[in-house]
Write a protein that holds these residues in place. Structure first.
Motif, PDB file in Angstrom:
ATOM      1  N   LEU A 180       8.027   1.065  -6.463  1.00  0.00           N
ATOM      2  CA  LEU A 180       8.210   2.224  -5.602  1.00  0.00           C
ATOM      3  C   LEU A 180       9.576   2.841  -5.873  1.00  0.00           C
ATOM      4  O   LEU A 180      10.608   2.182  -5.754  1.00  0.00           O
ATOM      5  N   ILE A 181       9.580   4.110  -6.243  1.00  0.00           N
ATOM      6  CA  ILE A 181      10.804   4.868  -6.512  1.00  0.00           C
ATOM      7  C   ILE A 181      10.958   5.899  -5.407  1.00  0.00           C
ATOM      8  O   ILE A 181      10.002   6.633  -5.116  1.00  0.00           O
ATOM      9  N   PRO A 182      12.124   5.981  -4.755  1.00  0.00           N
ATOM     10  CA  PRO A 182      12.289   6.982  -3.689  1.00  0.00           C
ATOM     11  C   PRO A 182      11.976   8.386  -4.196  1.00  0.00           C
ATOM     12  O   PRO A 182      12.354   8.764  -5.311  1.00  0.00           O
ATOM     13  N   LEU A 183      11.270   9.156  -3.379  1.00  0.00           N
ATOM     14  CA  LEU A 183      10.948  10.535  -3.740  1.00  0.00           C
ATOM     15  C   LEU A 183      12.241  11.320  -3.969  1.00  0.00           C
ATOM     16  O   LEU A 183      13.139  11.292  -3.125  1.00  0.00           O
ATOM     17  N   PRO A 184      12.372  11.993  -5.095  1.00  0.00           N
ATOM     18  CA  PRO A 184      13.601  12.751  -5.359  1.00  0.00           C
ATOM     19  C   PRO A 184      13.840  13.826  -4.300  1.00  0.00           C
ATOM     20  O   PRO A 184      12.903  14.518  -3.879  1.00  0.00           O
ATOM     21  N   GLU A 185      15.072  13.957  -3.873  1.00  0.00           N
ATOM     22  CA  GLU A 185      15.415  14.981  -2.892  1.00  0.00           C
ATOM     23  C   GLU A 185      15.116  16.365  -3.454  1.00  0.00           C
ATOM     24  O   GLU A 185      15.452  16.682  -4.591  1.00  0.00           O
ATOM     25  N   GLY A 186      14.441  17.186  -2.658  1.00  0.00           N
ATOM     26  CA  GLY A 186      14.111  18.533  -3.087  1.00  0.00           C
ATOM     27  C   GLY A 186      12.810  18.641  -3.852  1.00  0.00           C
ATOM     28  O   GLY A 186      12.386  19.742  -4.208  1.00  0.00           O
TER      29      GLY A 186
ATOM     30  N   ASP B 276       0.821  -1.207   0.000  1.00  0.00           N
ATOM     31  CA  ASP B 276       0.000   0.000   0.000  1.00  0.00           C
ATOM     32  C   ASP B 276       0.857   1.260   0.000  1.00  0.00           C
ATOM     33  O   ASP B 276       1.876   1.331   0.695  1.00  0.00           O
ATOM     34  N   VAL B 277       0.424   2.241  -0.771  1.00  0.00           N
ATOM     35  CA  VAL B 277       1.010   3.577  -0.737  1.00  0.00           C
ATOM     36  C   VAL B 277      -0.091   4.555  -0.341  1.00  0.00           C
ATOM     37  O   VAL B 277      -1.176   4.558  -0.948  1.00  0.00           O
ATOM     38  N   GLU B 278       0.163   5.347   0.683  1.00  0.00           N
ATOM     39  CA  GLU B 278      -0.767   6.411   1.063  1.00  0.00           C
ATOM     40  C   GLU B 278      -0.543   7.588   0.114  1.00  0.00           C
ATOM     41  O   GLU B 278       0.521   8.214   0.126  1.00  0.00           O
TER      42      GLU B 278
ATOM     43  N   PRO C 138       4.980   1.746   2.454  1.00  0.00           N
ATOM     44  CA  PRO C 138       4.608   0.952   3.632  1.00  0.00           C
ATOM     45  C   PRO C 138       5.572   1.087   4.806  1.00  0.00           C
ATOM     46  O   PRO C 138       5.186   0.839   5.947  1.00  0.00           O
ATOM     47  N   ASP C 139       6.811   1.496   4.545  1.00  0.00           N
ATOM     48  CA  ASP C 139       7.781   1.665   5.632  1.00  0.00           C
ATOM     49  C   ASP C 139       7.899   3.115   6.086  1.00  0.00           C
ATOM     50  O   ASP C 139       8.801   3.469   6.847  1.00  0.00           O
ATOM     51  N   GLY C 140       6.993   3.966   5.603  1.00  0.00           N
ATOM     52  CA  GLY C 140       7.012   5.371   5.982  1.00  0.00           C
ATOM     53  C   GLY C 140       7.897   6.244   5.125  1.00  0.00           C
ATOM     54  O   GLY C 140       8.042   7.441   5.387  1.00  0.00           O
ATOM     55  N   THR C 141       8.469   5.680   4.061  1.00  0.00           N
ATOM     56  CA  THR C 141       9.371   6.420   3.181  1.00  0.00           C
ATOM     57  C   THR C 141       8.583   7.139   2.084  1.00  0.00           C
ATOM     58  O   THR C 141       7.685   6.540   1.470  1.00  0.00           O
ATOM     59  N   PRO C 142       8.890   8.399   1.792  1.00  0.00           N
ATOM     60  CA  PRO C 142       8.239   9.089   0.669  1.00  0.00           C
ATOM     61  C   PRO C 142       8.649   8.452  -0.662  1.00  0.00           C
ATOM     62  O   PRO C 142       9.839   8.198  -0.897  1.00  0.00           O
TER      63      PRO C 142
ATOM     64  N   ARG D 277      -5.483   5.485  -1.229  1.00  0.00           N
ATOM     65  CA  ARG D 277      -4.377   4.525  -1.254  1.00  0.00           C
ATOM     66  C   ARG D 277      -4.330   3.859  -2.615  1.00  0.00           C
ATOM     67  O   ARG D 277      -5.355   3.731  -3.291  1.00  0.00           O
ATOM     68  N   VAL D 278      -3.140   3.414  -2.988  1.00  0.00           N
ATOM     69  CA  VAL D 278      -2.983   2.612  -4.190  1.00  0.00           C
ATOM     70  C   VAL D 278      -2.074   1.440  -3.845  1.00  0.00           C
ATOM     71  O   VAL D 278      -1.125   1.588  -3.073  1.00  0.00           O
ATOM     72  N   ARG D 279      -2.389   0.275  -4.397  1.00  0.00           N
ATOM     73  CA  ARG D 279      -1.573  -0.922  -4.170  1.00  0.00           C
ATOM     74  C   ARG D 279      -0.777  -1.248  -5.420  1.00  0.00           C
ATOM     75  O   ARG D 279      -1.332  -1.282  -6.531  1.00  0.00           O
ATOM     76  N   VAL D 280       0.519  -1.481  -5.246  1.00  0.00           N
ATOM     77  CA  VAL D 280       1.420  -1.758  -6.362  1.00  0.00           C
ATOM     78  C   VAL D 280       2.469  -2.779  -5.937  1.00  0.00           C
ATOM     79  O   VAL D 280       2.689  -2.984  -4.741  1.00  0.00           O
TER      80      VAL D 280
END
Length: 320
Positions: free
Chosen positions: A120-126, A34-36, A73-77, A112-115
């Motif tokens: 899941l790609i880490p949110l780019p810094e900035g 799940d992604v919030e 799911p681990d709280g990471t953007p 929410r979306v399930r994938v």
């Protein structure tokens, strides 16, 4: 779950089947995560779904959306990669059974979306959630067209047909970051001027004779610009096609294609690796996606209407 969804199919009046409210999402594989969702962005694909070009009657109701950024799911953007498929020769877009979110499985326009976790790609810094949500479709598509398909190198001249569209805008911004000479066309002089303001070197009226032949053409318009695209290429040049908003059956002009040894390359979305490379390019060059407006989810109808009317310049983003 609160979502924006296709409640039916209507080719002539797509807004009449746009639903905003509670809907039960279709099932997804048990091992997906799940992604919030924090932000999501609109694409032509979402309008095509309502018109029945990306969905069938038996698939509705279907939660729309291919683009989103949010909390993993681990709280990471994270940013969500929208291509659902297994890599073939390292490329998931070549999987014969591949789909985009909202075609087989529920899309991103929801709480929410399930994938698959690999999507899941880490949110780019900035980058904000709103900015990152613009990347998965238009910007990834444009990046693949310019690099993997057109093989454009710094100093090359690239013609982008249809200034103002989502992929065309992304290609303009990314072309500048790649060191290309970027030319655009538009039937609307104001859109051409706007394209120059965001990075294009010159803007021309649709179909106009250009000062020089170009190395590559980014083509999303189709029938209305196809003749001009082929005539604008240098010998050995490449036209990359990822859409045909004006029609998909232009004259092929095979004599021109073989005599000038032109390459016609189809392109659809991009891979997770290309997504990572896109983010690296934008971060290195301090490039941000162009956002037309930001709306609340419940105001999505305004965004869909603007896309249907062709009054969008950049991405329409929606937030929860």
């Amino acid at each position: 779950m609160h979502a924006i969804y296709a409640a039916g199919i209507n080719r002539d009046e797509p807004l009449s089947v746009l639903g905003i409210g509670d809907v039960d999402p279709k099932e997804t594989p048990d091992d997906w995560v799940d992604v919030e969702v924090k932000a999501m962005s609109l694409n032509h694909h979402d309008v095509w779904a309502l018109k029945g070009q990306a969905l069938r009657e038996e698939q509705v109701p279907m939660i729309l959306g291919t683009d989103a950024a949010g909390i993993g799911p681990d709280g990471t953007p994270v940013v969500v990669h929208a291509v659902i498929g297994s890599p073939v020769h390292g490329d998931e877009t070549l999987d014969p059974k591949r789909s985009l979110l909202s075609e087989v499985y529920p899309g991103t326009f929801a709480e929410r979306v399930r994938v698959p976790e690999r999507n899941l790609i880490p949110l780019p810094e900035g980058f904000s959630f709103e900015q990152a949500s613009c990347l998965p479709t238009a910007y990834l598509t444009a990046y693949r067209m310019l690099t993997t398909k057109a093989h454009a190198q710094a100093g090359d001249t690239v013609l982008i047909q249809g200034a103002g569209g989502g992929v065309a805008t992304a290609a303009t911004v990314l072309g500048k970051a790649l060191g290309l000479r970027v030319w655009v066309t538009s039937r609307d002089a104001e859109k051409g001027e706007w394209a120059v303001s965001i990075g294009a070197d010159e803007a021309f009226e649709t179909g106009a004779r250009l000062p020089d032949k170009v190395d590559a053409v980014i083509e999303t318009v189709g029938e209305a610009t196809w003749d001009h695209s082929l005539k604008s290429l240098r010998p050995g040049g490449t036209v990359v096609v990822s859409g045909a908003t004006s029609g998909a059956m232009p004259p092929s002009q095979l004599n021109r294609v073989f005599f000038l040894q032109l390459t016609i390359a189809g392109s659809t979305m991009g891979t997770a690796q290309e997504f990572a490379d896109l983010i690296a390019l934008m971060s290195k060059n301090n490039v941000a996606p162009i956002i037309d407006r930001t709306l609340a989810m419940d105001d999505a109808r305004e965004g869909f209407a603007a896309m249907i009317d062709g009054t969008v310049r950049g991405k329409i983003v929606m937030t929860r």
